[in-house]
Design a protein around this motif. Structure first.
Motif, mmCIF file in Angstrom:
data_model
loop_
_atom_site.group_PDB
_atom_site.id
_atom_site.type_symbol
_atom_site.label_atom_id
_atom_site.label_comp_id
_atom_site.label_asym_id
_atom_site.label_seq_id
_atom_site.Cartn_x
_atom_site.Cartn_y
_atom_site.Cartn_z
ATOM 1 N N ALA A 22 0.840 -1.207 0.000
ATOM 2 C CA ALA A 22 0.000 0.000 0.000
ATOM 3 C C ALA A 22 0.869 1.249 0.000
ATOM 4 O O ALA A 22 1.970 1.268 0.549
ATOM 5 N N VAL A 23 0.353 2.290 -0.613
ATOM 6 C CA VAL A 23 1.040 3.576 -0.668
ATOM 7 C C VAL A 23 0.260 4.569 0.182
ATOM 8 O O VAL A 23 -0.942 4.761 -0.028
ATOM 9 N N ALA A 24 0.920 5.184 1.143
ATOM 10 C CA ALA A 24 0.251 6.163 2.009
ATOM 11 C C ALA A 24 -0.306 7.304 1.167
ATOM 12 O O ALA A 24 0.219 7.612 0.092
ATOM 13 N N PRO A 25 -1.372 7.940 1.645
ATOM 14 C CA PRO A 25 -2.025 8.963 0.828
ATOM 15 C C PRO A 25 -1.151 10.150 0.476
ATOM 16 O O PRO A 25 -1.371 10.803 -0.535
ATOM 17 N N GLY A 26 -0.160 10.456 1.312
ATOM 18 C CA GLY A 26 0.662 11.630 1.063
ATOM 19 C C GLY A 26 0.180 12.810 1.873
ATOM 20 O O GLY A 26 -0.697 12.698 2.731
ATOM 21 N N GLY A 27 0.731 13.981 1.574
ATOM 22 C CA GLY A 27 0.363 15.152 2.351
ATOM 23 C C GLY A 27 0.772 14.989 3.798
ATOM 24 O O GLY A 27 1.906 14.620 4.105
ATOM 25 N N TRP A 28 -0.162 15.220 4.698
ATOM 26 C CA TRP A 28 0.136 15.086 6.120
ATOM 27 C C TRP A 28 0.104 13.631 6.577
ATOM 28 O O TRP A 28 0.456 13.332 7.710
ATOM 29 N N GLU A 29 -0.346 12.743 5.731
ATOM 30 C CA GLU A 29 -0.487 11.342 6.122
ATOM 31 C C GLU A 29 0.531 10.497 5.368
ATOM 32 O O GLU A 29 0.207 9.736 4.471
ATOM 33 N N GLY A 30 1.774 10.650 5.741
ATOM 34 C CA GLY A 30 2.851 9.916 5.101
ATOM 35 C C GLY A 30 4.172 10.439 5.602
ATOM 36 O O GLY A 30 4.227 11.363 6.414
ATOM 37 N N LEU A 31 5.260 9.861 5.122
ATOM 38 C CA LEU A 31 6.590 10.259 5.584
ATOM 39 C C LEU A 31 7.164 11.432 4.819
ATOM 40 O O LEU A 31 8.128 12.040 5.269
ATOM 41 N N ASP A 32 6.618 11.749 3.675
ATOM 42 C CA ASP A 32 7.209 12.775 2.828
ATOM 43 C C ASP A 32 6.458 14.093 2.848
ATOM 44 O O ASP A 32 6.787 15.007 2.104
ATOM 45 N N GLY A 33 5.428 14.186 3.656
ATOM 46 C CA GLY A 33 4.642 15.405 3.694
ATOM 47 C C GLY A 33 5.288 16.485 4.544
ATOM 48 O O GLY A 33 6.460 16.418 4.917
ATOM 49 N N GLU A 34 4.489 17.485 4.846
ATOM 50 C CA GLU A 34 4.955 18.614 5.635
ATOM 51 C C GLU A 34 5.540 18.141 6.963
ATOM 52 O O GLU A 34 5.020 17.235 7.605
ATOM 53 N N ALA A 35 6.650 18.764 7.354
ATOM 54 C CA ALA A 35 7.321 18.449 8.623
ATOM 55 C C ALA A 35 7.619 16.962 8.759
ATOM 56 O O ALA A 35 7.492 16.371 9.831
ATOM 57 N N ASN A 36 8.059 16.352 7.648
ATOM 58 C CA ASN A 36 8.449 14.945 7.642
ATOM 59 C C ASN A 36 7.335 14.004 8.082
ATOM 60 O O ASN A 36 7.580 12.926 8.623
ATOM 61 N N GLY A 37 6.112 14.443 7.853
ATOM 62 C CA GLY A 37 4.983 13.579 8.189
ATOM 63 C C GLY A 37 4.786 13.384 9.676
ATOM 64 O O GLY A 37 4.275 12.354 10.112
ATOM 65 N N ASN A 38 5.152 14.390 10.479
ATOM 66 C CA ASN A 38 5.071 14.235 11.931
ATOM 67 C C ASN A 38 3.648 14.210 12.481
ATOM 68 O O ASN A 38 3.469 14.099 13.692
ATOM 69 N N LEU A 39 2.655 14.344 11.619
ATOM 70 C CA LEU A 39 1.267 14.245 12.075
ATOM 71 C C LEU A 39 0.626 12.950 11.587
ATOM 72 O O LEU A 39 -0.578 12.752 11.761
ATOM 73 N N ARG A 40 1.403 12.070 11.006
ATOM 74 C CA ARG A 40 0.815 10.878 10.399
ATOM 75 C C ARG A 40 0.103 10.022 11.441
ATOM 76 O O ARG A 40 0.560 9.890 12.578
ATOM 77 N N GLY A 41 -0.994 9.475 11.012
ATOM 78 C CA GLY A 41 -1.873 8.715 11.899
ATOM 79 C C GLY A 41 -3.151 9.465 12.214
ATOM 80 O O GLY A 41 -4.171 8.849 12.519
ATOM 81 N N HIS A 42 -3.116 10.807 12.128
ATOM 82 C CA HIS A 42 -4.310 11.589 12.469
ATOM 83 C C HIS A 42 -5.447 11.294 11.508
ATOM 84 O O HIS A 42 -6.609 11.162 11.904
ATOM 85 N N TYR A 43 -5.115 11.189 10.238
ATOM 86 C CA TYR A 43 -6.139 11.020 9.213
ATOM 87 C C TYR A 43 -6.807 9.649 9.313
ATOM 88 O O TYR A 43 -7.986 9.490 9.019
#
Length: 932
Positions: A97-118
């Motif tokens: 699976a490929v993470a959605p991107g943006g804030w929900e992944g490792l490459d988004g804003e601030a290195n994805g430090n909010l991942r999991g919220h979505y």
């Protein structure tokens, strides 16, 4: 006879039907193939209680149309994409699976430090969708997600385990990106060698610079490493005893291909180093005097991890790693391409399929161990899509830096809320266990911290943001009864804010809006649990500091996510006003406060924000990949709404998904003792009120229709029907029951009560005529926004300056400005004015819009008749026409003319209007014809 309900079931049902969060709206009706929720008393402090989502079926209309788009998105979206970051963090297979991107992944804003919220938002959305529709597809997705999260927590609890994959010559080990895993080799692997060969099969999965194949050293001064990519994107070997400035290095000439096996080898002997890629020498350095022997004993020997903390962990697969105590020849390196070698210093084939260790084939018995860079959770209840280090770092932070720590407790809230909603909707006990464990872990961390540390943490923007976690913890406490959970909720007290608001001191200027709105909903729930008045008083006063003092016409608040000074509205408009999350959370707070105090102002606000910003934040088109919800809604002239901000996985898209699946959550409330039914919103719905054995069906196309019809079904029951009279309903509010007018005087901004014994087939007709009105900004009265009943009308025009509109030209005797507009045939709520198109804000289009306009009434005109007299103005901007029409409504034309004479005399006496002009104004008013 049905079996008696257990205490656990009663508690579960209580939260389903009573908690302030819209998602935990209980068990659906029997029509969905499940039993309806048993009635359970709400908290004693609540004067009214809500109904479960499944008790209120949404009928055709604008809300159903918007919801359908979101439900289609939910049905088709692959939830494994959302689970990718959780599985990766636990070192589990991500199933491709490929993470959605943006804030929900490792490459988004601030290195994805909010991942999991979505993921949490999505769980809540699915739960609401299931509660509201009963469709099995939503329950199936919930169970998939809960099962995966249970596996993730179990994997985090134990030591890392091998994730095997296909290698170049057999098995290999995969290091999932985001797992923070590396291979720890025993001391002495270098053996003090004066010559050496390193050889590794690697399959990179990411192009991050400086990810190590190996790094042997003490710190960032004495080390040797082999990196898959350097800053230039090519392989690099370096050895140094003096840090980066003293590196003796070899650099490749081309990047290693991602997703394909490559062979790297380095030989070092006699002052010469050579780097090989796939058996071919690509770099040679004859000035490499350092050797492993020169480094001496080293503290760490890592595969996949760097001594530089900012460098990424290697993501990809290891198919073999060997070291020899001599420099292999070019031919020997070439032969390694056709079969595995066996180093005499160390040799790992990485063909293990289980466990967490790797056998050494060199004969030296140097077994390697798979480890996490952050060790592991401090408590078995930990569950997140990133390491616990985010939470640990927050405890020592003194200032904001979201690139390092970005709201970990906010993310924990979303996960907790989603799990609770999943449990309450599907009865999955795994979700409850996960939620309870998550709170146990939080309590274990936070209860050890000094109060001063907690106050500092929660005051940091945005690292200390914790969203609505207090509300969620209180809801969990209602299920578990664990004292630790209530104690945990109180650890989120932000005392300086609570105390200031409880005292009525407005301290909101400069605060981040959405960081603070949801915490007050939680504090109201804490009042329910503890009885401490300061929580409720603070929340009520806080609400009054936002509404109307920091509220835009559409119900939104914040500018660039922050609040500015009180009553500065025109001066804060920008392209980043009205963050959508703020409206979502203000609705929740208004709803929760109404449970305690049935002040109609809360529901007036609810209607305003729901029918305008919240509806308008959802684009009116389908999309399989994105929910298409706004982040900001800019109120600058000609603003075009962006429905896919930041790649589509922001906080506002998460709350937007939730909003679009719970539109019906506040249409009806019941008096706590069952004696009355509040009809708060006029929306096509069918309420099943099991406690009374009746149904109430609203048939309406509101707000395209100016009224509604309620039909009673089922049996007979006695109760008071309390119909909200909107504050804007100044043109009348008429109620009939079975065709007979109901006596009484409805008061705008109140509730009109009809009490009787209701019987099957009773019909209540409510007529609510709309009037067109303006609302002025307090800091610039000439800047105004337009409303027809509850609906904000926006101009659609590409101009980037404020449009100038005049509205008195054909105003009716009632003061209604609507006669100045020209209806668009066949398009309800669409008008034109002087060639400018006006449309409802709630339509989710990409047209450039003007929510505010500049009021311009250059000449005195009555009933379309122009007096030819310039409209004079006072220094404060009030014009003669403003003064005249402030007296509306007028009983008849004579009353209007009398008002005109009085106003003209006053303005003439003040020297603001000449006698001749005044006479012309009066004569024009006398001659003109007016709409009612």
């Amino acid at each position: 006879m049905a079996p008696p309900l257990s205490r656990r079931h009663l508690l579960q049902t209580a939260v389903l039907t009573a908690v302030t969060h819209g998602a935990t709206t209980g068990v659906a009706t029997a029509a969905h193939g499940r039993s309806p929720a048993a009635p359970v008393p709400a908290p004693d402090a609540w004067g009214v209680r809500p109904f479960a989502l499944g008790d209120v079926a949404l009928g055709p209309g604008v809300f159903a149309d918007k919801r359908r788009l979101m439900l289609d998105h939910a049905r088709g979206y692959d939830v494994n994409r959302l689970l990718q970051v959780f599985r990766a963090n636990a070192g589990l297979s991500t199933l491709g699976a490929v993470a959605p991107g943006g804030w929900e992944g490792l490459d988004g804003e601030a290195n994805g430090n909010l991942r999991g919220h979505y993921t949490g938002h999505f769980l809540t959305m699915l739960s609401q969708a299931y509660a509201g529709t009963g469709e099995q597809v939503f329950a199936d997705k919930i169970r998939t997600m809960v099962g995966a999260l249970a596996e993730v927590r179990e994997a985090l609890r134990r030591e890392p385990a091998v994730l095997s994959t296909d290698g170049r010559f057999g098995g290999a080990v995969e290091n999932v990106r985001g797992s923070y895993q590396y291979v720890d080799l025993p001391a002495g692997v270098l053996g003090g060698a004066a010559e050496i060969t390193l050889a590794a099969w690697v399959r990179p999965a990411h192009d991050g610079a400086w990810a190590r194949v190996c790094d042997f050293g003490d710190d960032t001064t004495r080390y040797l490493y082999l990196a898959a990519r350097d800053a230039a994107g090519v392989p690099r070997f370096a050895i140094t005893t003096e840090g980066p400035g003293g590196e003796q290095a070899l650099s490749g000439t081309a990047a290693l291909p991602s997703g394909r096996w490559s062979h790297l080898a380095v030989t070092l002997a006699g002052g010469t180093g050579t780097l090989y890629v796939d058996g071919v020498a690509v770099a040679r350095n004859t000035a490499m005097s350092l050797t492993p022997a020169a480094l001496g004993p080293l503290a760490h020997h890592w595969l996949g991890r760097s001594h530089f903390a900012a460098d990424p962990v290697f993501a990809g697969a290891f198919g073999g790693f060997d070291m020899w105590s001599r420099a292999l020849t070019a031919d020997e390196i070439a032969r390694l391409q056709s079969g595995p070698g066996r180093g005499d210093l160390v040799s790992y084939a990485f063909d293990e399929t289980s466990g967490g260790t790797f056998a050494d084939g060199s004969g030296r018995g140097l077994t390697a161990t798979l480890r996490r860079t952050w060790g592991g959770p401090s408590h078995p209840g930990f569950l997140a899509a990133y390491p616990e280090t985010q939470f640990i770092q927050l405890e020592s932070m003194t200032g904001s830096d979201y690139t390092k720590v970005w709201a970990p407790y906010y993310t924990a809230h979303k996960i907790l809320r989603g799990l609770l909603d999943a449990h309450l909707t599907t009865g999955d006990d795994r979700a409850l266990d996960l939620a309870s464990g998550l709170c146990d872990w939080m309590h274990s961390r936070l209860s050890r911290l000094p109060a001063a540390t907690l106050q500092r943490m929660w005051g940091i923007f945005s690292s200390g943001e914790f969203g609505g976690i207090v509300e969620a913890i209180c809801d969990l406490h209602a299920l578990t009864g664990k004292a630790e959970h209530l104690a945990l909720a109180r650890l989120f007290d932000l005392d300086r804010l609570i105390d200031a608001c409880a005292a009525g001191t407005d301290v909101l200027d400069g605060l981040h809006a959405n960081q603070h709105i949801p915490i007050f909903t939680g504090y109201v729930r804490l009042y329910d649990e503890t009885g401490e008045e300061r929580y409720l008083t603070a929340a009520k006063n806080f609400w009054g500091m936002v509404v109307p003092h920091r509220m835009y016409g559409i119900g939104g608040t914040s500018s660039g996510e922050f609040w500015k000074a009180r009553d500065v509205i025109a001066g804060t408009m920008s392209a980043t006003t009205a963050e959508t999350c703020c409206a979502y959370n203000m609705l929740k707070l208004s709803r929760t406060l109404f449970f305690h105090d049935q002040d109609p102002a809360y529901m007036d606000y609810y209607e305003r924000a729901l029918y305008n910003q919240v509806l308008g934040s959802k684009q009116d088109r389908p999309d399989a990949e994105k929910p298409l919800v706004t982040y900001f809604i800019g109120l600058t002239p000609g603003h075009v709404r962006d429905y896919t901000p930041k790649q589509g996985t922001t906080c506002c898209e998460g709350t937007g998904m939730e909003s679009a699946t719970k539109y019906q959550d506040s249409v009806y409330f019941a008096q706590a003792d069952g004696s009355a039914l509040y009809v708060n919103l006029y929306s096509p719905t069918t309420l099943t009120w099991a406690e009374k054995g009746v149904t109430v069906t609203q048939t309406t196309d509101f707000p395209r229709e100016q009224g509604t019809t309620l039909t009673i079904g089922g049996g007979s029951a006695s109760f008071a029907l309390r119909l909200r009279v909107p504050s804007w309903a100044t043109a009348g509010f008429r109620v009939t029951v079975n065709g007979r007018p109901v006596p009484g005087t409805p008061r705008p901004g109140g509730y009109f009560t009809v009490s009787r014994t209701w019987r099957r087939g009773d019909i209540v007709r409510v007529g609510i005529p709309f009037r067109l009105r303006v609302e002025k900004t307090p800091d610039d009265p000439s800047l105004q926004t337009l409303f027809l009943g509850p609906v904000n009308l926006v101009a659609r025009d590409p101009a980037t300056h404020h449009l100038e509109l005049g509205l008195y030209r054909n105003a009716g005797l009632s003061g209604d400005l609507l006669p100045s507009l020209t209806p668009v045939p066949g398009e309800p709520l669409h008008y034109t004015l002087g060639g400018i198109a006006l449309a409802p804000f709630f339509e989710g289009t990409e047209d450039p819009t003007h929510a505010y306009f500049r009021r311009a009434e250059p000449r005195v005109v009555f009933g379309g008749t122009d007096s030819g007299v310039a409209n004079p103005a006072r220094p404060d901007g009030t014009t003669l026409l403003d003064d005249i029409w402030a007296g509306a409504p007028f009983a008849d034309k004579g009353a209007l003319v009398a008002r005109v004479r009085s106003a003209v005399d006053a303005w003439r006496s003040a020297g603001l209007l000449g006698r001749a002009d005044g006479d012309r104004v009066v004569e024009t008013a006398r001659r003109a014809s007016y709409a009612p």
